[in-house]
Design an enzyme around this catalytic site. Structure first.
Site, PDB file in Angstrom:
ATOM      1  N   HIS A 277       7.605  -2.854   3.126  1.00  7.88           N
ATOM      2  CA  HIS A 277       7.382  -1.460   2.482  1.00  7.88           C
ATOM      3  C   HIS A 277       7.014  -0.453   3.547  1.00  7.88           C
ATOM      4  O   HIS A 277       7.582   0.465   3.621  1.00  7.88           O
ATOM      5  CB  HIS A 277       6.659  -1.584   1.261  1.00  7.88           C
ATOM      6  CG  HIS A 277       6.412  -0.331   0.670  1.00  7.88           C
ATOM      7  ND1 HIS A 277       6.925   0.090  -0.364  1.00  7.88           N
ATOM      8  CD2 HIS A 277       5.372   0.670   1.101  1.00  7.88           C
ATOM      9  CE1 HIS A 277       6.647   1.530  -0.438  1.00  7.88           C
ATOM     10  NE2 HIS A 277       5.488   1.649   0.158  1.00  7.88           N
ATOM     11  N   GLU A 278       6.020  -0.862   4.329  1.00  5.96           N
ATOM     12  CA  GLU A 278       5.327  -0.150   5.123  1.00  5.96           C
ATOM     13  C   GLU A 278       6.393   0.328   6.364  1.00  5.96           C
ATOM     14  O   GLU A 278       6.377   1.166   7.027  1.00  5.96           O
ATOM     15  CB  GLU A 278       3.973  -0.583   5.672  1.00  5.96           C
ATOM     16  CG  GLU A 278       2.943  -0.729   4.587  1.00  5.96           C
ATOM     17  CD  GLU A 278       2.861   0.401   3.904  1.00  5.96           C
ATOM     18  OE1 GLU A 278       2.844   1.711   4.290  1.00  5.96           O
ATOM     19  OE2 GLU A 278       2.414   0.408   2.662  1.00  5.96           O
ATOM     20  N   HIS A 281       8.743   3.022   5.832  1.00  8.11           N
ATOM     21  CA  HIS A 281       8.231   4.238   5.806  1.00  8.11           C
ATOM     22  C   HIS A 281       8.556   4.847   7.527  1.00  8.11           C
ATOM     23  O   HIS A 281       8.868   5.816   7.729  1.00  8.11           O
ATOM     24  CB  HIS A 281       6.810   4.531   5.624  1.00  8.11           C
ATOM     25  CG  HIS A 281       6.556   4.440   4.147  1.00  8.11           C
ATOM     26  ND1 HIS A 281       7.112   5.327   3.335  1.00  8.11           N
ATOM     27  CD2 HIS A 281       5.884   3.640   3.404  1.00  8.11           C
ATOM     28  CE1 HIS A 281       6.696   5.114   2.058  1.00  8.11           C
ATOM     29  NE2 HIS A 281       5.596   4.103   2.004  1.00  8.11           N
ATOM     30  N   GLU A 357       8.563   6.655  -1.525  1.00  2.64           N
ATOM     31  CA  GLU A 357       8.030   5.502  -1.864  1.00  2.64           C
ATOM     32  C   GLU A 357       9.025   4.528  -2.572  1.00  2.64           C
ATOM     33  O   GLU A 357       9.342   3.273  -2.084  1.00  2.64           O
ATOM     34  CB  GLU A 357       6.914   5.411  -2.837  1.00  2.64           C
ATOM     35  CG  GLU A 357       5.779   6.019  -2.424  1.00  2.64           C
ATOM     36  CD  GLU A 357       5.198   5.419  -1.107  1.00  2.64           C
ATOM     37  OE1 GLU A 357       5.401   4.110  -1.079  1.00  2.64           O
ATOM     38  OE2 GLU A 357       4.366   6.056  -0.278  1.00  2.64           O
TER      39      GLU A 357
END
Length: 420
Positions: A277-278, A281, A357
């Site tokens: 997930h990070e 970004h 997100e």
């Protein structure tokens, strides 16, 4: 003056009563009927005590948030109307000859007053978190962080306010544009130094101690073409039981950071999903999109503030004992307007953040192809933070930079990897 004080206190009281009614009685936080019994239903992963505590804790913390923001506005209003800001200005002029020292003295007294008046709400918030076992930080450690906050903010404010009023005094009509131009390199500088100078003032950061897990994370980073030599771990277990991971910094100072509480509570697959997930970004350049959005909002905000500051001084300057926007005593007007505009713009910035997100969630699902780990990680995040799965609408738009857990668990559970 009495009318302004009376109306300000009355409006704040009415607002507080409305928010309390909305959060505790008016808002519906039930799970939609079609999702009852699904992985998004908290009754499937929380016991009765956790369900009760999550509702209580979330409502109290949300109430404190909605009370604290207008309370800050109330402080600045009273500081202006009672003439305290003008009194601090006079003290600073008597105490020092040079302008920068006068600014430092004025800022110290204003910052100290705001900190003292805001302390009761901060203290209540800390104790609520401690009562519900979210915060495990000792009072001494919490006070230390509060003092660090005060002095770091004070040092930055001396620089920012000193430059700001130098610009106002040089060009009263276009200071806002020049201030915005200077804010660009300054913001970049702060984002660059934050991971290596500011953040370590509060916590200890070090490379991930689980080298086997770090190797797997770095392999994922390599697949995503992300240049990374380390994943950083931060010691948060001395302060909180909450879980978190984040990306911070820019350029060579970019860091992917895991809280040690996340490492202790989640299994390997759940951690790998969070890391993916990070990485999402980073790959989708969300940090640079965020910087661009921040700069646009700052430009518009400074322009609006310049117009309102001039209007307020023309109309009420005699009450504030301030004759010009060049007077340092006008700073509470500036801070008041920043706070109001920030609050008003929160629904927009939060909506953009929620979209980013969700994109990062979907990227992580594509990379890991592990719906089960994603769902269980969101469930654990909800339990650890005692967060409402389906928060009230006003809470969502003003407080949530992430999709609600109801939304995240639902679309994660239903996700199907796209065929390449």
């Amino acid at each position: 003056m009495k009318k302004v004080i009376g109306w300000s206190l009355g409006i704040y009281l009415v607002f507080g009563l409305f928010i309390a009614w909305y959060l505790f009685l008016g808002a519906n936080t039930d799970i939609p009927a079609q999702l009852k019994g699904s992985p998004a239903d908290p009754q499937t992963f929380m016991n009765e005590r956790e369900l009760l505590l999550s509702e209580e804790y979330s409502k109290i913390k949300n109430l404190l948030f909605f009370l604290s923001v207008p309370f800050e506005w109330l402080i600045y209003t009273l500081v202006l109307v009672i003439g305290i800001s003008a009194k601090f200005r006079d003290w600073s002029k008597v105490s020092a000859k040079f302008s920068i020292l006068q600014t430092a003295i004025y800022l110290f007294w204003l910052s100290l007053l705001v900190e003292v008046l805001s302390f009761p709400l901060s203290w209540i918030s800390y104790n609520v978190s401690k009562t519900y076992n979210i915060t495990v930080q000792s009072t001494q450690s919490w006070m230390k962080d509060l003092l660090i906050d005060f002095w770091v903010n004070y040092a930055l404010m001396i620089l920012i306010v000193g430059v700001l009023f130098w610009l106002i005094r040089r060009n009263e009509k276009r200071w806002w544009f020049h201030a915005w131009l200077l804010s660009i390199p300054f913001s970049m500088f702060l984002m660059f130094v934050q991971p290596v100078i500011i953040d370590p003032l509060y916590n200890d950061f070090f490379p991930l101690t689980n080298k086997e897990l770090e190797t797997k994370i770095l392999e994922m980073a390599d697949r995503a073409d992300i240049p990374a030599d380390h994943v950083f771990e931060v010691n948060m277990s001395e302060k909180t039981n909450s879980l978190n991971a984040y990306v911070t910094g820019i350029g060579s100072n970019s860091r992917i950071v895991l809280w040690d509480t996340t490492l202790q509570r989640l299994n390997e697959n759940e951690i790998l999903f969070i890391m993916a997930h990070e990485m999402g970004h980073y790959v989708m350049k969300h940090i640079y999109i965020g910087i661009a959005g921040y700069l646009v909002l700052t430009l518009v905000g400074l322009f609006i503030i310049s117009k309102f500051m001039s209007f307020m001084i023309r109309k009420w300057g005699h009450i504030f004992k301030i004759s010009s926007v060049k007077d340092i005593a006008v700073l509470p007007v500036f801070l008041l307007l920043i706070s109001v505009l920030s609050f008003v713009s929160d629904p927009v910035s939060n909506a953009v953040s929620r979209h980013q997100e969700k994109s990062a969630d979907l990227y992580a699902l594509e990379m890991t192809d592990d719906n089960k780990a994603a769902v269980s990680s969101f469930q654990e995040l909800s339990k650890a933070g005692l967060s409402q799965v389906n928060p009230p609408f006003l809470v969502k738009i003003f407080r949530y930079g992430h999709p609600t857990m109801l939304e995240r668990i639902t679309y994660t559970n239903e996700f199907e990897k796209s065929e390449e």
